[in-house]
Design a protein around this motif. Sequence first.
Motif, PDB file in Angstrom:
ATOM      1  N   GLN A 109       5.456 -44.767  -0.944  1.00  0.00           N
ATOM      2  CA  GLN A 109       4.021 -44.682  -1.185  1.00  0.00           C
ATOM      3  C   GLN A 109       3.869 -44.020  -2.557  1.00  0.00           C
ATOM      4  OE1 GLN A 109       2.891 -42.191   2.114  1.00  0.00           O
ATOM      5  NE2 GLN A 109       2.044 -43.919   3.262  1.00  0.00           N
ATOM      6  N   HIS A 110       3.244 -44.726  -3.475  1.00  0.00           N
ATOM      7  CA  HIS A 110       3.158 -44.226  -4.846  1.00  0.00           C
ATOM      8  C   HIS A 110       1.980 -43.284  -5.054  1.00  0.00           C
ATOM      9  CE1 HIS A 110       6.278 -46.469  -6.960  1.00  0.00           C
ATOM     10  NE2 HIS A 110       5.999 -47.499  -6.183  1.00  0.00           N
ATOM     11  N   SER A 111       2.143 -42.398  -6.006  1.00  0.00           N
ATOM     12  CA  SER A 111       1.023 -41.656  -6.570  1.00  0.00           C
ATOM     13  C   SER A 111       0.453 -42.499  -7.708  1.00  0.00           C
ATOM     14  CB  SER A 111       1.501 -40.310  -7.112  1.00  0.00           C
ATOM     15  OG  SER A 111       2.351 -40.513  -8.241  1.00  0.00           O
ATOM     16  N   LEU A 112      -0.673 -42.078  -8.255  1.00  0.00           N
ATOM     17  CA  LEU A 112      -1.248 -42.815  -9.372  1.00  0.00           C
ATOM     18  C   LEU A 112      -0.341 -42.765 -10.594  1.00  0.00           C
ATOM     19  CD1 LEU A 112      -5.018 -41.852  -9.049  1.00  0.00           C
ATOM     20  CD2 LEU A 112      -3.971 -44.082  -8.587  1.00  0.00           C
ATOM     21  N   ASP A 113       0.441 -41.701 -10.727  1.00  0.00           N
ATOM     22  CA  ASP A 113       1.395 -41.618 -11.840  1.00  0.00           C
ATOM     23  C   ASP A 113       2.613 -42.500 -11.605  1.00  0.00           C
ATOM     24  OD1 ASP A 113      -0.053 -39.917 -13.462  1.00  0.00           O
ATOM     25  OD2 ASP A 113       0.796 -38.104 -12.577  1.00  0.00           O
TER      26      ASP A 113
END
Length: 327
Positions: free
Chosen positions: A53-57
């Motif tokens: 699950q990615h962060s916005l960065d």
Amino acid sequence: MPRVRPRRLRQSSALRRAVRETRLHPADLTLPLFVREGVEEAMPIGSMPGVVQHSLDSVRRAVTEAAEAGVGGVMLFGVPAERDARGSGATDPRGILNLATQVVREEAGDAIVVQTDLCLDEFTDHGHCGILDSDGRVDNDATLERYQAMALEQARAGSQLLGLSGMMDGQVAAVREALDEAGLVDTAILAYSAKYASALYGPFRDAVESTLQGDRRAYQLDPGNGREGVREAVIDIEEGADIVMVKPASFYLDVLADVAATSDVPVWAYQVSGEYSMIEAAAMHGWIDRRRAVIESVTAITRAGADGVLTYWATELAGWLNDGIDA
């Protein structure tokens, strides 16, 4: 002694490559990406080794890496911090999916096709793909209104291709009408036309932290029906779909082949989370050759008629293809 010897063309890697009927190319691959609200770094997904699950960065880096490898597109899914019965976060311009779309489009520009999942399941507290009526059933037509609102927000956020995955009757026509009336005539539609009620979605539901109550058999296709999948694709094409899709891929290659033989628009297939995790699990146990299994599985989907494949191996596979490793 045999005069006809098909084995002649299998004697070396160069010969096999020269006569190969099905070839993979990075541009035909789309990488699904999960973006989670409120996290500062990527979070591993236990049932999908190697997927996060990615962060916005971190999603910026993943998209840049995919584009540099020549991957054709990325499909974005949002994982919101809060959910409600109407999936309000799906139409919030600052909701995680719309915000991620803006971030990714700013990062990637036109180097890669930015695509978005247009469905309510990640945003509803009941986990269904639409609005529930007083009896707890998915209300098809009320859901179409929500899809129209979602389509406008996603297109305005920068999505170039909307992935209609909810399997509501009339969803393509409804979304196309809303886009055209808003002047968003260039936003394309990918219809998840033959989306089956499959056991292979389990890891995906971990990835989006699904709150599903019950099942989706009342709107996704019955696994025993092949002709129905073709019929759904034909309807979506008539309603204005620019691309149609079969999902899952590996268990439905017959449907994929039939849709490809019928369709006059591009046909894609989604190699879903269960397909990914089965190969990863077997490889982790040393039961199969991971790279060969990955390449063979995507080759089979392409051979069956897919013009494009959504796969969690997209960037890694593209790297192998760029290095000349294709078998």
